[in-house]
Enzyme design. Structure first.
Site, PDB file in Angstrom:
ATOM      1  N   GLU A   1       0.847  -1.196   0.000  1.00 33.87           N
ATOM      2  CA  GLU A   1       0.000   0.000   0.000  1.00 33.87           C
ATOM      3  C   GLU A   1       0.879   1.240   0.000  1.00 33.87           C
ATOM      4  O   GLU A   1       1.861   1.323   0.742  1.00 33.87           O
ATOM      5  CB  GLU A   1      -0.916   0.025   1.236  1.00 33.87           C
ATOM      6  CG  GLU A   1      -1.780   1.301   1.271  1.00 33.87           C
ATOM      7  CD  GLU A   1      -2.704   1.406   2.488  1.00 33.87           C
ATOM      8  OE1 GLU A   1      -2.642   0.540   3.386  1.00 33.87           O
ATOM      9  OE2 GLU A   1      -3.486   2.386   2.530  1.00 33.87           O
TER      10      GLU A   1
ATOM     11  N   ASN B   1      -4.655   4.976  -2.089  1.00 35.65           N
ATOM     12  CA  ASN B   1      -5.860   5.490  -1.427  1.00 35.65           C
ATOM     13  C   ASN B   1      -6.527   6.587  -2.253  1.00 35.65           C
ATOM     14  O   ASN B   1      -5.855   7.471  -2.780  1.00 35.65           O
ATOM     15  CB  ASN B   1      -5.494   6.055  -0.049  1.00 35.65           C
ATOM     16  CG  ASN B   1      -5.050   4.968   0.908  1.00 35.65           C
ATOM     17  OD1 ASN B   1      -5.861   4.213   1.431  1.00 35.65           O
ATOM     18  ND2 ASN B   1      -3.744   4.861   1.118  1.00 35.65           N
TER      19      ASN B   1
ATOM     20  N   GLU C   1      -8.026   1.992  -2.989  1.00 39.36           N
ATOM     21  CA  GLU C   1      -8.667   1.799  -1.689  1.00 39.36           C
ATOM     22  C   GLU C   1      -9.637   2.938  -1.462  1.00 39.36           C
ATOM     23  O   GLU C   1      -9.277   4.109  -1.568  1.00 39.36           O
ATOM     24  CB  GLU C   1      -7.615   1.775  -0.570  1.00 39.36           C
ATOM     25  CG  GLU C   1      -6.687   0.586  -0.695  1.00 39.36           C
ATOM     26  CD  GLU C   1      -5.849   0.342   0.562  1.00 39.36           C
ATOM     27  OE1 GLU C   1      -6.029   1.051   1.580  1.00 39.36           O
ATOM     28  OE2 GLU C   1      -5.005  -0.576   0.505  1.00 39.36           O
TER      29      GLU C   1
ATOM     30  N   ASP D   1     -11.641   0.175   2.462  1.00 39.75           N
ATOM     31  CA  ASP D   1     -10.696   0.414   3.549  1.00 39.75           C
ATOM     32  C   ASP D   1     -11.444   0.543   4.885  1.00 39.75           C
ATOM     33  O   ASP D   1     -12.632   0.851   4.894  1.00 39.75           O
ATOM     34  CB  ASP D   1      -9.975   1.735   3.252  1.00 39.75           C
ATOM     35  CG  ASP D   1      -8.587   1.795   3.836  1.00 39.75           C
ATOM     36  OD1 ASP D   1      -8.219   0.895   4.609  1.00 39.75           O
ATOM     37  OD2 ASP D   1      -7.867   2.745   3.499  1.00 39.75           O
TER      38      ASP D   1
ATOM     39  N   GLU E   1      -5.586  -5.112   8.553  1.00 39.79           N
ATOM     40  CA  GLU E   1      -4.566  -4.075   8.745  1.00 39.79           C
ATOM     41  C   GLU E   1      -4.270  -3.857  10.222  1.00 39.79           C
ATOM     42  O   GLU E   1      -5.041  -4.246  11.089  1.00 39.79           O
ATOM     43  CB  GLU E   1      -4.961  -2.769   8.046  1.00 39.79           C
ATOM     44  CG  GLU E   1      -6.322  -2.238   8.387  1.00 39.79           C
ATOM     45  CD  GLU E   1      -6.658  -0.928   7.675  1.00 39.79           C
ATOM     46  OE1 GLU E   1      -6.100  -0.651   6.602  1.00 39.79           O
ATOM     47  OE2 GLU E   1      -7.491  -0.199   8.214  1.00 39.79           O
TER      48      GLU E   1
HETATM   49  P1  C2E Z   1      -5.131   3.900   6.079  1.00 40.00           P
HETATM   50  O1  C2E Z   1      -5.353   3.912   4.628  1.00 40.00           O
HETATM   51  O2  C2E Z   1      -6.046   3.101   6.916  1.00 40.00           O
HETATM   52  O3  C2E Z   1      -3.617   3.444   6.243  1.00 40.00           O
HETATM   53  C1  C2E Z   1      -3.167   2.617   7.284  1.00 40.00           C
HETATM   54  C2  C2E Z   1      -2.547   3.429   8.375  1.00 40.00           C
HETATM   55  O4  C2E Z   1      -2.156   2.553   9.435  1.00 40.00           O
HETATM   56  C3  C2E Z   1      -1.282   4.162   7.953  1.00 40.00           C
HETATM   57  O5  C2E Z   1      -1.232   5.378   8.696  1.00 40.00           O
HETATM   58  C4  C2E Z   1      -0.180   3.204   8.433  1.00 40.00           C
HETATM   59  O6  C2E Z   1       1.063   3.845   8.626  1.00 40.00           O
HETATM   60  C5  C2E Z   1      -0.781   2.729   9.713  1.00 40.00           C
HETATM   61  N1  C2E Z   1      -0.282   1.413  10.148  1.00 40.00           N
HETATM   62  C6  C2E Z   1       0.320   0.457   9.418  1.00 40.00           C
HETATM   63  N2  C2E Z   1       0.590  -0.631  10.151  1.00 40.00           N
HETATM   64  C7  C2E Z   1       0.144  -0.374  11.403  1.00 40.00           C
HETATM   65  C8  C2E Z   1       0.135  -1.110  12.642  1.00 40.00           C
HETATM   66  O7  C2E Z   1       0.582  -2.242  12.729  1.00 40.00           O
HETATM   67  N3  C2E Z   1      -0.432  -0.493  13.709  1.00 40.00           N
HETATM   68  C9  C2E Z   1      -0.951   0.764  13.639  1.00 40.00           C
HETATM   69  N4  C2E Z   1      -1.464   1.287  14.745  1.00 40.00           N
HETATM   70  N5  C2E Z   1      -0.963   1.492  12.499  1.00 40.00           N
HETATM   71  C10 C2E Z   1      -0.421   0.924  11.393  1.00 40.00           C
HETATM   72  P2  C2E Z   1      -0.778   6.714   8.014  1.00 40.00           P
HETATM   73  O8  C2E Z   1       0.301   6.428   7.027  1.00 40.00           O
HETATM   74  O9  C2E Z   1      -0.544   7.697   9.092  1.00 40.00           O
HETATM   75  O10 C2E Z   1      -2.057   7.158   7.173  1.00 40.00           O
HETATM   76  C11 C2E Z   1      -3.237   7.491   7.822  1.00 40.00           C
HETATM   77  C12 C2E Z   1      -4.372   7.632   6.839  1.00 40.00           C
HETATM   78  O11 C2E Z   1      -4.150   8.719   5.949  1.00 40.00           O
HETATM   79  C13 C2E Z   1      -4.518   6.413   5.930  1.00 40.00           C
HETATM   80  O12 C2E Z   1      -5.177   5.405   6.645  1.00 40.00           O
HETATM   81  C14 C2E Z   1      -5.305   7.002   4.797  1.00 40.00           C
HETATM   82  O13 C2E Z   1      -6.669   7.073   5.111  1.00 40.00           O
HETATM   83  C15 C2E Z   1      -4.748   8.396   4.719  1.00 40.00           C
HETATM   84  N6  C2E Z   1      -3.749   8.469   3.643  1.00 40.00           N
HETATM   85  C16 C2E Z   1      -2.417   8.233   3.684  1.00 40.00           C
HETATM   86  N7  C2E Z   1      -1.850   8.418   2.470  1.00 40.00           N
HETATM   87  C17 C2E Z   1      -2.860   8.758   1.638  1.00 40.00           C
HETATM   88  C18 C2E Z   1      -2.924   9.088   0.233  1.00 40.00           C
HETATM   89  O14 C2E Z   1      -1.937   9.086  -0.508  1.00 40.00           O
HETATM   90  N8  C2E Z   1      -4.153   9.415  -0.237  1.00 40.00           N
HETATM   91  C19 C2E Z   1      -5.280   9.415   0.535  1.00 40.00           C
HETATM   92  N9  C2E Z   1      -6.440   9.747  -0.042  1.00 40.00           N
HETATM   93  N10 C2E Z   1      -5.246   9.107   1.838  1.00 40.00           N
HETATM   94  C20 C2E Z   1      -4.061   8.786   2.375  1.00 40.00           C
HETATM   95 CA    CA Z   2      -5.686   2.531   3.066  1.00 40.56          CA
HETATM   96 CA    CA Z   3      -7.300   1.494   6.732  1.00 42.72          CA
END
Ligand code: C2E
Ligand code: CA
Ligand code: CA
Ligand code: CA
Length: 279
Positions: free
Chosen positions: A58, A117, A149, A179, A236
């Protein structure tokens, strides 16, 4: 594995109201040259817990802002969504990611899925997907290597454009994952209205494994639901061996989470996962 900032976001809590100054500075940054302004992305592996095999990745956006340091994705994505800059941000991201995928395909025979995403406004946008499909063609990326996603949101209406765009994606062989499954309001209607072929079980369910029987029961029901409608599944936020084993025993072998790896910069992802990919 090299650690990448971003999982350890700055003090800012996205639920707090972004101050006017911060928000306008972020908006300004979104309008400029994203790369020069500190925007980048990381990749998190998705692994089959049974075999230890990589099954996909991802893409997660990051922003090391010149003034604020690492900004959490939910904060800048929301501002991008509200200000209309999400179109250009996501297009920029697609170009970066497609360039990388093509290079990996040529050098290592890389042929796993990469998930990106998408926000609700992009899904209903009249031109975003034309741009998306054009880029796929331009980079000669087979569409089965791409997954989008989508997140269920409160009060998201089913615009006919969203359905049209998703059906177009499906007809081209692009995989569509829902998602944060289980947390939204309209989970069942999403499944029946949209051509979803993968479910990503939200980490809040995974975190309660071993702690809360009721949540475990909901989790196993979500897994059964996915099986019964023949959707692919990924869990996830898998952080522990216990969680990994529980999921495997209950019919959900594909995992994403810190137990396997953090999101990695493309060069680290290449060293750890792509380099030894068998052609
Ligand atoms: P998401 O799509 O649900 O992405 C998963 C989030 O969980 C990511 O946070 C990831 O770093 C984190 N994660 C991964 N493994 C674990 C784990 O084992 N435990 C926990 N507690 N967390 C874990 P991140 O990178 O901070 O991104 C947060 C949200 O921001 C994403 O949730 C997504 O909704 C959004 N996002 C990030 N990048 C993009 C993007 O390029 N475009 C869009 N539209 N949304 C994005
Ligand atoms: Ca995602
Ligand atoms: Ca997610
Ligand atoms: Ca736990």
């Amino acid at each position: 594995a090299k650690e990448v900032p971003g999982s350890f976001h700055s003090f800012f809590n996205p639920l707090m109201r972004t101050s006017y100054n911060r928000k306008s500075a972020i908006e300004k940054g979104l309008k400029g040259n994203l790369k020069e302004n500190g925007f980048y992305y990381v990749l998190q592996p998705q692994v089959d817990g049974n075999t230890g095999q990589l099954v996909g990745a991802e893409v997660l956006s990051r922003w090391n802002h010149p003034e604020f340091g690492e900004i959490s994705p939910p904060e800048f994505i929301q501002i991008a969504e509200e200000s209309g800059e999400i179109f250009s941000l996501t297009s920029h991201l697609l170009v970066e990611v497609f360039t990388q995928i093509k290079e990996w395909q040529n050098r290592f025979g890389w042929n796993l899925k990469t998930a990106i995403n998408m926000t609700p406004s992009l899904l209903s946008d009249p031109t975003f997907f034309d741009n998306f499909f054009e880029l796929l063609e331009c980079f000669k990326i087979p569409s089965h290597l791409i997954e989008i996603e989508i997140t269920e949101q409160a009060e998201l209406t089913y615009s006919s454009k969203t359905l049209e765009n998703l059906l177009l994606c499906k007809s081209k062989g692009i995989s569509i994952a829902i998602d944060d499954f289980g947390t939204g309001f309209s989970m069942i209607s999403y499944l029946t209205h949209f051509p979803i072929n993968k479910i990503k079980i939200d980490k809040s369910f995974v975190q309660k494994i071993g702690q809360n029987r009721k949540s475990e029961a909901v989790l196993t029901s979500l897994i059964h639901l996915a099986h019964s409608i023949e959707c692919d599944l990924v869990a996830e936020g898998v952080e522990t061996l216990e969680e990994s084993l529980f999921l495997q025993e209950n019919g959900c072998p594909v995992h994403q989470g810190y137990f396997y790896d953090k999101p990695l910069a493309p060069d680290a992802f290449e060293r750890n996962y792509v380099q030894d990919f068998i052609k």
